[in-house]
Motif scaffolding. Structure first.
Motif, PDB file in Angstrom:
ATOM      1  N   THR A 155       0.513  -0.960  -0.575  1.00 51.71           N
ATOM      2  CA  THR A 155       0.038  -0.284  -0.037  1.00 51.71           C
ATOM      3  C   THR A 155       1.118   1.009  -0.222  1.00 51.71           C
ATOM      4  O   THR A 155       0.835   2.160  -1.023  1.00 51.71           O
ATOM      5  N   CYS A 156       1.668   1.296   0.327  1.00 53.18           N
ATOM      6  CA  CYS A 156       2.730   2.044   1.079  1.00 53.18           C
ATOM      7  C   CYS A 156       3.545   3.182  -0.567  1.00 53.18           C
ATOM      8  O   CYS A 156       3.415   4.111  -0.581  1.00 53.18           O
ATOM      9  N   VAL A 157       3.360   2.533  -1.762  1.00 52.57           N
ATOM     10  CA  VAL A 157       3.994   2.354  -2.698  1.00 52.57           C
ATOM     11  C   VAL A 157       2.861   3.119  -3.725  1.00 52.57           C
ATOM     12  O   VAL A 157       3.745   3.840  -4.580  1.00 52.57           O
ATOM     13  N   LEU A 158       2.024   3.530  -3.096  1.00 52.65           N
ATOM     14  CA  LEU A 158       1.221   4.069  -3.630  1.00 52.65           C
ATOM     15  C   LEU A 158       0.363   5.078  -3.688  1.00 52.65           C
ATOM     16  O   LEU A 158      -0.240   6.077  -4.875  1.00 52.65           O
ATOM     17  N   PHE A 159       0.602   5.473  -2.705  1.00 53.61           N
ATOM     18  CA  PHE A 159       0.464   6.862  -2.907  1.00 53.61           C
ATOM     19  C   PHE A 159       1.267   8.624  -2.731  1.00 53.61           C
ATOM     20  O   PHE A 159       2.747   7.980  -2.281  1.00 53.61           O
ATOM     21  N   GLY A 160       0.448   9.624  -3.463  1.00 54.69           N
ATOM     22  CA  GLY A 160       1.497  10.748  -2.983  1.00 54.69           C
ATOM     23  C   GLY A 160       0.750  11.992  -2.542  1.00 54.69           C
ATOM     24  O   GLY A 160      -0.130  11.588  -2.749  1.00 54.69           O
ATOM     25  N   ASP A 161       1.316  13.290  -2.913  1.00 62.01           N
ATOM     26  CA  ASP A 161       0.688  14.092  -2.181  1.00 62.01           C
ATOM     27  C   ASP A 161       0.949  15.485  -3.197  1.00 62.01           C
ATOM     28  O   ASP A 161       1.268  15.577  -4.114  1.00 62.01           O
ATOM     29  N   GLY A 162       0.131  16.199  -3.184  1.00 60.23           N
ATOM     30  CA  GLY A 162      -0.280  16.954  -3.443  1.00 60.23           C
ATOM     31  C   GLY A 162      -1.357  18.054  -3.573  1.00 60.23           C
ATOM     32  O   GLY A 162      -2.223  17.794  -3.457  1.00 60.23           O
ATOM     33  N   ALA A 163      -1.461  19.340  -4.625  1.00 63.50           N
ATOM     34  CA  ALA A 163      -2.771  20.037  -4.847  1.00 63.50           C
ATOM     35  C   ALA A 163      -3.048  20.249  -6.238  1.00 63.50           C
ATOM     36  O   ALA A 163      -2.738  20.494  -6.941  1.00 63.50           O
ATOM     37  N   GLY A 164      -4.500  20.309  -6.298  1.00 64.52           N
ATOM     38  CA  GLY A 164      -5.570  21.270  -7.277  1.00 64.52           C
ATOM     39  C   GLY A 164      -6.370  21.670  -7.580  1.00 64.52           C
ATOM     40  O   GLY A 164      -6.970  21.766  -6.430  1.00 64.52           O
ATOM     41  N   ALA A 165      -6.694  22.760  -8.110  1.00 59.71           N
ATOM     42  CA  ALA A 165      -7.778  23.301  -7.928  1.00 59.71           C
ATOM     43  C   ALA A 165      -8.336  24.130  -9.210  1.00 59.71           C
ATOM     44  O   ALA A 165      -7.703  24.679  -9.993  1.00 59.71           O
ATOM     45  N   VAL A 166      -9.799  24.539  -9.284  1.00 57.36           N
ATOM     46  CA  VAL A 166     -10.546  25.103 -10.235  1.00 57.36           C
ATOM     47  C   VAL A 166     -11.159  26.413  -9.700  1.00 57.36           C
ATOM     48  O   VAL A 166     -11.511  26.105  -8.954  1.00 57.36           O
ATOM     49  N   VAL A 167     -11.413  27.423 -10.295  1.00 60.32           N
ATOM     50  CA  VAL A 167     -12.405  28.697 -10.585  1.00 60.32           C
ATOM     51  C   VAL A 167     -13.690  28.428 -10.948  1.00 60.32           C
ATOM     52  O   VAL A 167     -13.268  27.661 -12.660  1.00 60.32           O
ATOM     53  N   LEU A 168     -14.885  28.534 -10.275  1.00 65.56           N
ATOM     54  CA  LEU A 168     -15.711  28.078 -10.613  1.00 65.56           C
ATOM     55  C   LEU A 168     -16.561  29.589 -10.363  1.00 65.56           C
ATOM     56  O   LEU A 168     -16.599  30.452  -9.984  1.00 65.56           O
ATOM     57  N   GLU A 169     -17.718  29.371 -12.877  1.00 65.89           N
ATOM     58  CA  GLU A 169     -18.225  30.880 -12.317  1.00 65.89           C
ATOM     59  C   GLU A 169     -19.257  30.685 -12.790  1.00 65.89           C
ATOM     60  O   GLU A 169     -19.488  30.682 -14.212  1.00 65.89           O
ATOM     61  N   THR A 170     -20.394  31.298 -12.398  1.00 62.65           N
ATOM     62  CA  THR A 170     -22.070  31.119 -12.820  1.00 62.65           C
ATOM     63  C   THR A 170     -21.711  31.858 -13.725  1.00 62.65           C
ATOM     64  O   THR A 170     -21.419  33.497 -14.535  1.00 62.65           O
TER      65      THR A 170
END
Length: 322
Positions: A155-170
């Motif tokens: 299990t330990c070999v499968l994961f990593g760290d990070g972030a992603g984001a989107v701006v939504l606008e109506t």
């Protein structure tokens, strides 16, 4: 004309440290060949000193704001999906809110593990269309490596760290215009024991370690993801042939291949980053989306399907005209 939430900008962030399979094999009983064969992963990013879920989320959010051409004061809603918040409370979303200068609006976290970003996207889209805000930041951010048992080599070999984001606008757009067309979300709590963390504030008063029965998770993932992808396409009277890009949760290359095959999707339509980032849980989908936007693969007007499945089980898909 119809009112929709459109993606106005994307952004992502990764920890500085890159850990290859070869480096991992120096401390874990594994090998590069074993990891690649079973998962397709070749490296992952690991958070170091001073790098937290909130710092990664803030960096991704700022990049998404820049891409959208707005500043934080114009954001009225922040929904942050994470399994690894900085604190039990307050919500990590409030830390991001303060950092980008959008104080006074709505900010909260969503916990749906690897499906978290899809859940956050669905919630934010509904709130925007209900008029509770005009613009939203939807973020997936994780420091999953801090939940790992480094003696659990499967299990330990499968994961990593990070972030992603989107701006939504109506915006008011034409029927064939851009925006989120539909989102389907599901959960089945009967499978809790197949993918979970063995600790928590109300049981052990401490954070535990991630536990997973990989074979069973794989089986459920392929069936559930193929079903939900088929359902969002059916609702909009579309077929897999109409899709320009599938942006999937990056858990395992074999799951990506099997899901595409079950739907009859060509592999070249699937955005793949699992080899570089490993499984970053709720960060996975927005991180992959931003990578494909930045390298020019995803263009305005493209029809996208975002999909994910995670512990709970939770799963979902969103059909978006970018």
């Amino acid at each position: 004309m119809t009112r929709r939430s459109i993606i106005a900008g994307t952004g992502s962030a990764l920890p500085k440290r890159v850990v290859t399979n070869h480096e991992l094999a120096q401390t874990v009983d594994t090998s590069d060949e074993w990891i690649v064969e079973r998962s397709g992963i070749r490296q992952r990013h690991m958070a170091g000193e001073g790098e937290t879920t909130s710092t990664l989320a803030i960096e991704a959010a700022r990049k998404a704001l820049t891409a959208a051409g707005i500043d934080g004061s114009q954001i009225g809603l922040i929904v942050l999906a994470t399994t690894t918040p900085d604190q039990t409370f307050p919500a990590t979303a409030t830390i991001v809110q303060d950092a980008i200068g959008s104080n006074g609006g709505i900010a909260f976290d969503v916990a749906a593990v690897c499906s978290g970003f899809l859940y956050a996207l669905g919630v934010a889209d509904s709130m925007l269309r209900a008029g509770m805000a005009q613009r939203a930041l939807v973020i997936g951010a994780e420091t999953m490596t801090r939940l790992l048992d480094w003696e659990d080599r499967a299990t330990c070999v499968l994961f990593g760290d990070g972030a992603g984001a989107v701006v939504l606008e109506t915006r008011e757009v034409a029927e064939d215009g851009p925006g989120i067309l539909t989102t389907h979300l599901h959960a089945d709590g009967a499978h809790n024991e197949l993918l979970y963390v063995d600790g928590g504030p109300s049981t052990t008063q401490s954070v535990g370690h991630l536990r997973m029965k990989g074979r069973e998770v794989f089986r459920h993932a392929v069936v559930n993801l193929a079903d939900v992808l088929g359902n969002v396409l059916k609702e909009c009277d579309l077929s897999p042939a109409d899709v320009d890009w599938v942006v999937p949760h990056q858990a395992n290359q074999r799951i990506l291949d099997a899901t595409a095959k079950k739907l009859g999707l060509p592999p070249e339509k699937v955005v793949v980053t699992v080899d570089r980032h490993a499984n970053t849980s709720a960060a996975s989908v927005p991180l992959a989306l931003d990578c494909a936007v930045q390298d020019g693969r995803i263009k305005r007007g493209d029809l996208l399907v975002l999909e994910a499945m995670g512990g709970g089980f939770t799963w979902g898909a969103s059909l978006i005209r970018f």
